[in-house]
Design an enzyme around this catalytic site. Structure first.
Site, PDB file in Angstrom:
ATOM      1  N   GLU A 161      -7.460   1.478  -7.753  1.00 10.69           N
ATOM      2  CA  GLU A 161      -9.056   1.551  -7.250  1.00 10.69           C
ATOM      3  C   GLU A 161      -9.833   1.608  -8.340  1.00 10.69           C
ATOM      4  OE1 GLU A 161      -9.164   6.287  -6.463  1.00 10.69           O
ATOM      5  OE2 GLU A 161      -7.239   5.199  -5.958  1.00 10.69           O
ATOM      6  N   ARG A 187     -16.479   0.077  -4.010  1.00  8.72           N
ATOM      7  CA  ARG A 187     -15.987   0.061  -5.346  1.00  8.72           C
ATOM      8  C   ARG A 187     -16.386  -1.437  -6.055  1.00  8.72           C
ATOM      9  NH1 ARG A 187     -14.293   4.893  -5.787  1.00  8.72           N
ATOM     10  NH2 ARG A 187     -12.577   5.572  -4.548  1.00  8.72           N
ATOM     11  N   SER A 193       0.869  -1.278   0.002  1.00  6.61           N
ATOM     12  CA  SER A 193      -0.054   0.018  -0.025  1.00  6.61           C
ATOM     13  C   SER A 193       0.852   1.349  -0.081  1.00  6.61           C
ATOM     14  CB  SER A 193      -1.030   0.050   1.187  1.00  6.61           C
ATOM     15  OG  SER A 193      -1.706   1.181   1.508  1.00  6.61           O
ATOM     16  N   HIS A 219      -7.363  -4.584  -0.251  1.00  8.18           N
ATOM     17  CA  HIS A 219      -8.182  -3.500   0.032  1.00  8.18           C
ATOM     18  C   HIS A 219      -9.362  -3.925   0.989  1.00  8.18           C
ATOM     19  CE1 HIS A 219      -6.550  -0.531  -3.333  1.00  8.18           C
ATOM     20  NE2 HIS A 219      -5.746  -1.087  -2.720  1.00  8.18           N
TER      21      HIS A 219
END
Length: 423
Positions: free
Chosen positions: A313, A385, A169, A340
């Protein structure tokens, strides 16, 4: 979050959609601006702040540490206070809260306990905790490298060189940079490991620090040096959240219609700006207009071969479009999105496949081939998402039911009502 029927019947586009959309502010910019305002040398205003679960959790976390945050209006006023006393921080499902706030809490004179939603206990944070220990901060996590944990502040942090592996990350880098100027020696962050994902987010952090007078040297690859010194108070106007544009622009792509996203910035560090190139490659007409960005869909969507490492993303929305394309696609470079809100690659393979898509899960992505899709329940795994992917598919396929569409409130409160209004 707005309560919605569960599962939610995703509206179908029965013709070419012609719409204009005004997006809420960027979560990434809002939460960085709040952290920097809490560390600044005077009051700041965060204009057009995003009001969502992630940002209200960030405001509450900073308030627990002693910052005054007035979030009653569209523009939020932040007045730094002494970082003192014991506190408890609820991270919810916000990675930015879990990772950005501990380096701030290290400057407090009290102990700060961090916890969050059950799923957050599986998201990686150990690199941040180990880095803080290396910088002289006491952290207690029972060697889990995960929530819950306690940061015991002593009122200052020595700072200096620290080595981390940020291949999981980019937030690991940003977290240390945001607070680094307030450390006695600043901070010298050196990454050792695979490529850092989502580098535009680190560039966003560096740009916002420099806007506040902080000296940042990023001339060397995989090294960021923040000089010690004050963080200048600054009023910030938040750009629209460009990643949240993905389902709306995808609506133009799948319906053969035209969607205008208003106020698209001419220059930005947001990863969502890559949508312009992605949609053009898939056959859309993409053009800037004085009002914003206009996208018109093609007669047939084309598949793509894309390395999404820097813009991971966007993978769920792009994968949904690829499942509707006339030619095969390969999305790769995104192994990190397994960490995520959920393992997004496994989740996408399962949910796309559940609607009839011909999809293969790769170690770092997805291979998707043309197939006839059908209705069914699209599970979201409490991931906003994933919900975006579900509504995109529902716009093109009859009978798609999106489970827990309210999870979109993480970055776009009222999303389901706005989406329904367009269709």
């Amino acid at each position: 979050m707005t309560s919605q029927p569960d599962p939610w019947p995703a509206p179908r586009a029965r013709g070419a959609v012609d719409a204009e959309v005004t997006l809420p502010g960027s979560k990434s910019l809002t939460n960085r601006a709040l952290v920097l305002a809490a560390l600044a040398d005077g009051p700041s205003v965060v204009r057009r702040a995003l009001r969502s679960r992630d940002t209200t959790l960030m405001a509450a976390a900073l308030a627990a540490l002693g910052t005054h945050v007035d979030s009653s209006g569209t523009d939020w006023t932040v007045v730094p206070g002494p970082l003192a006393g014991d506190a408890t921080v609820d991270c919810g499902l916000a990675g930015t809260v879990m990772r950005f706030v501990p380096p701030v809490a290290a400057l407090s004179t009290g102990s700060t306990r961090f916890d969050g939603d059950p799923h957050m206990r599986r998201r990686p944070v150990g690199e941040i905790l180990d880095a803080l220990r290396a910088l002289g901060v006491q952290v207690e996590d029972d060697s889990r490298g995960a929530l819950p944990f306690v940061v015991r502040g002593s009122g200052s942090v020595r700072g200096g060189p620290v080595q981390i592996d940020a291949s999981a990350s980019s937030q690991f880098v940003s977290a240390l940079l945001l607070a680094g100027a307030r450390y006695d020696l600043g901070v010298d962050v050196r990454h050792r490991g695979g490529p850092v994902p989502s580098l535009p987010h680190v560039e966003m952090t560096v740009a916002m620090l420099r806007d506040r007078g902080v000296a940042v040297d990023d001339d060397q690859a995989d090294r960021w040096v923040v000089a010690p010194g004050p963080v200048r108070a600054r009023d910030e106007t938040i750009e629209p959240d460009l990643s949240n544009a993905a389902p709306f622009l995808a609506l133009a792509a799948v319906s053969g219609g035209t969607v205008l996203v208003r106020d698209w910035p001419t220059r930005t560090t947001q990863a969502g700006d890559a949508l312009r190139d992605v949609l053009a490659l898939m056959g859309c007409r993409v053009e800037r207009a004085p009002e914003g960005l206009r996208v018109s869909g093609p007669e047939r969507l084309q598949g793509v071969d894309l390395d999404l490492h820097d813009v991971g993303e966007l993978t769920p929305a792009v994968a949904a479009l690829c499942a509707l394309a006339a030619t095969p696609s390969r999305l790769h470079g995104v192994a990190h999105i397994r960490g995520h809100e959920t393992d997004r690659l496994a989740a996408l393979a399962a949910e796309l496949g559940g609607l009839g898509a011909d999809v293969t899960e790769l170690p770092d992505g997805l291979a998707i081939r043309p197939a006839v899709l059908h209705g069914g329940v699209f599970h979201t795994y409490a991931d906003h998402r994933m919900a975006h992917a579900g509504v995109i598919l529902g716009a093109a396929v009859d009978g798609v039911l999106v489970e827990d569409v309210a999870t979109t409130g993480k970055t776009f409160p009222g999303f389901a009502d706005v989406w329904s209004g367009l269709l």
